[in-house]
Design an enzyme around this catalytic site. Structure first.
Site, short mmCIF file in Angstrom:
data_model
loop_
_atom_site.label_atom_id
_atom_site.label_comp_id
_atom_site.label_asym_id
_atom_site.label_seq_id
_atom_site.Cartn_x
_atom_site.Cartn_y
_atom_site.Cartn_z
CD GLU A 86 -29.65 118.19 45.14
OE1 GLU A 86 -28.80 118.64 44.36
OE2 GLU A 86 -30.43 117.28 44.82
CD GLU A 89 -27.51 123.46 48.76
OE1 GLU A 89 -27.30 122.35 48.21
OE2 GLU A 89 -27.12 124.53 48.27
CB CYS A 106 -26.69 115.65 39.92
SG CYS A 106 -28.44 115.56 39.88
CB SER A 126 -28.08 122.18 44.89
OG SER A 126 -27.26 121.44 45.75
CE LYS A 165 -22.45 113.34 35.33
NZ LYS A 165 -22.61 113.98 36.64
CD GLU A 168 -19.89 116.90 37.10
OE1 GLU A 168 -20.05 115.76 36.63
OE2 GLU A 168 -20.62 117.38 37.96
CD GLU A 173 -15.16 124.61 39.41
OE1 GLU A 173 -14.20 124.94 38.70
OE2 GLU A 173 -16.29 124.39 38.95
CB CYS A 310 -28.66 109.59 33.31
SG CYS A 310 -28.23 111.11 34.16
FE1 SF4 Z 1 -27.42 115.39 32.18
FE2 SF4 Z 1 -27.92 113.83 30.11
FE3 SF4 Z 1 -25.53 113.79 31.29
FE4 SF4 Z 1 -27.64 112.76 32.55
S1 SF4 Z 1 -26.72 112.02 30.67
S2 SF4 Z 1 -26.06 114.11 33.46
S3 SF4 Z 1 -29.27 114.16 31.87
S4 SF4 Z 1 -26.44 115.52 30.17
#
Ligand code: SF4
Length: 384
Positions: A86, A89, A106, A126, A165, A168, A173, A310
């Site tokens: 990053e 970049e 992220c 990014s 997550k 994600e 992809e 987080c």
């Molecule tokens: Fe985003 Fe909250 Fe997940 Fe961290 S815990 S990646 S800030 S949604």
């Protein structure tokens, strides 16, 4: 379930993922690799009655080994890798004057928000995958090579403070290793549930270390768990890569803090870098509107959806009593920064395992292999 521990709140668990993981943990045909995000180690202990923010990376690594993982690696390693990609970049975009400001990518909830509400600004994100996904890709390529393992047998598991997550890792992809980069995501609460369910005495367990080389990390990797952490890690490395000099003060306290939008101008050699740190998606909307109006003069913007980053993610231990929230978030953040201060290596580009990864495998940041494995693209999810 150990005596003295609370019954789990089953509604708060994704039992589908937890049951699936339990099944695989006893499957000797799978080579089981786990990674843990930086914010997990400052909150997991709360599920076992320890004080808020208690830092327990050694107990966590030890418990994961007892859960039968073959390799206990670390998302912090991949956070260092993210900074290499990053940061490079950002330098490229600033040099070329293209697609500025650049947003961090992220936080998957932020990425999904941009895809759903503001697809017109996706070229400002990014192209770096998140640390979770970079780690998963590296496990199934370089990690498989160094352990002489068939990558098709690897089960890649992530322990995250985040309820977004799993979405994600299921994105179509995200499979540039040739396989699904991350197979299963569980939250901090779900890991605590598993540890209790398997009868592991977390409180009295001896510390163990993360496995090498993909579990080695710098202080910069660990501060990713707090709002402002990605920015601070990027500035530590960006400053030194651009100026070729040591950063005068490594503790960039001006990017820490709790307001939803913080801004600063940082002198990096000849460049005055305008930066912003956003926590909470409502605070990013005025920034996006200013980009659309052509009035935004930031170069680099960190965005995290959760209020303190987080450490306050939706998968962290539940704070059932309202007044505990502020103190827990404060203590978790303090622990993150203490952990950073106590590490010998505090800059991502000085992590020896990262240097080795580039020497032996990736070759260079933004190079052909890095681009293929560590970068991604985004899609409009806006309903017309
Ligand atoms: Fe985003 Fe909250 Fe997940 Fe961290 S815990 S990646 S800030 S949604």
């Amino acid at each position: 379930m150990l005596e003295g521990t609370k019954e789990p709140l089953f509604a708060a668990y994704n039992m589908g993922q937890v049951d699936l993981l339990k099944k695989y943990l006893s499957d000797d045909n799978k080579y089981k690799i786990v990674q843990c995000a930086p914010a997990v180690r400052v909150a997991l202990a709360e599920e076992f009655g320890m004080e808020f923010g208690k830092l327990t990376p050694g107990k966590m690594a030890s418990a994961l080994k007892k859960l039968n993982f073959d390799r206990v690696y670390d998302t912090n390693f991949a956070a260092d890798l993210t900074i290499m990609e990053e940061g490079s970049e950002l330098i490229k975009r600033v040099t070329e004057g293209k697609n500025l400001p650049m947003f961090t990518s992220c936080c998957p909830a932020w990425v999904k928000f941009a895809e759903t509400e503001y697809p017109e600004i996706l070229n400002h994100l990014s192209s770096c995958k998140s640390p979770q996904q970079m780690a998963g890709t590296i496990f199934k390529t370089y990690g498989a090579e160094i352990d002489n393992i068939d990558p098709s047998t690897i089960l890649s598991v992530a322990v995250m403070p985040c309820t977004c997550k799993q979405f994600e890792c299921d994105r179509e992809e995200i499979n540039s290793s040739g396989y699904k980069d991350v197979d299963i995501v569980i939250t901090t609460r779900e890991l605590a549930y598993l540890i209790k369910d398997m009868g592991i005495d977390f409180i009295n367990i001896d510390d163990e270390e993360f496995d090498k080389p993909l579990g080695e990390y710098s202080g910069a990797g660990t501060i990713f768990g707090s709002t402002g952490g990605v920015m601070e890690a990027a500035l530590r490395t960006g400053y030194e890569l651009i100026t070729k000099k040591s950063i005068p003060n490594i503790d960039l306290k001006f990017v820490r803090g709790g307001q939803g939008l913080r801004t600063a101008t940082v002198e990096v050699g000849d460049l005055n870098l305008n930066i912003a740190i956003v926590s909470g998606l409502k605070n990013v909307i005025p920034v996006i509107e200013s980009i659309k109006e052509g009035k935004c003069d930031f170069h680099f913007i960190e965005v995290m959806t959760c209020p303190e980053g987080c450490v306050s993610g939706g998968g962290q231990p539940k704070l059932l009593i309202e007044e505990h929230r502020d103190v827990a978030y404060k203590k978790r953040k303090e622990s993150i920064y203490d952990h950073d201060s106590n590490l010998k290596i505090r800059k991502s580009h000085e992590n020896p395992a990262i240097k080795k990864l580039y020497d032996e495998f990736l070759k260079e940041p933004l190079g052909h292999k890095s681009h293929h494995l560590l970068h991604t693209n985004y899609v409009s999810r806006k309903e017309i």
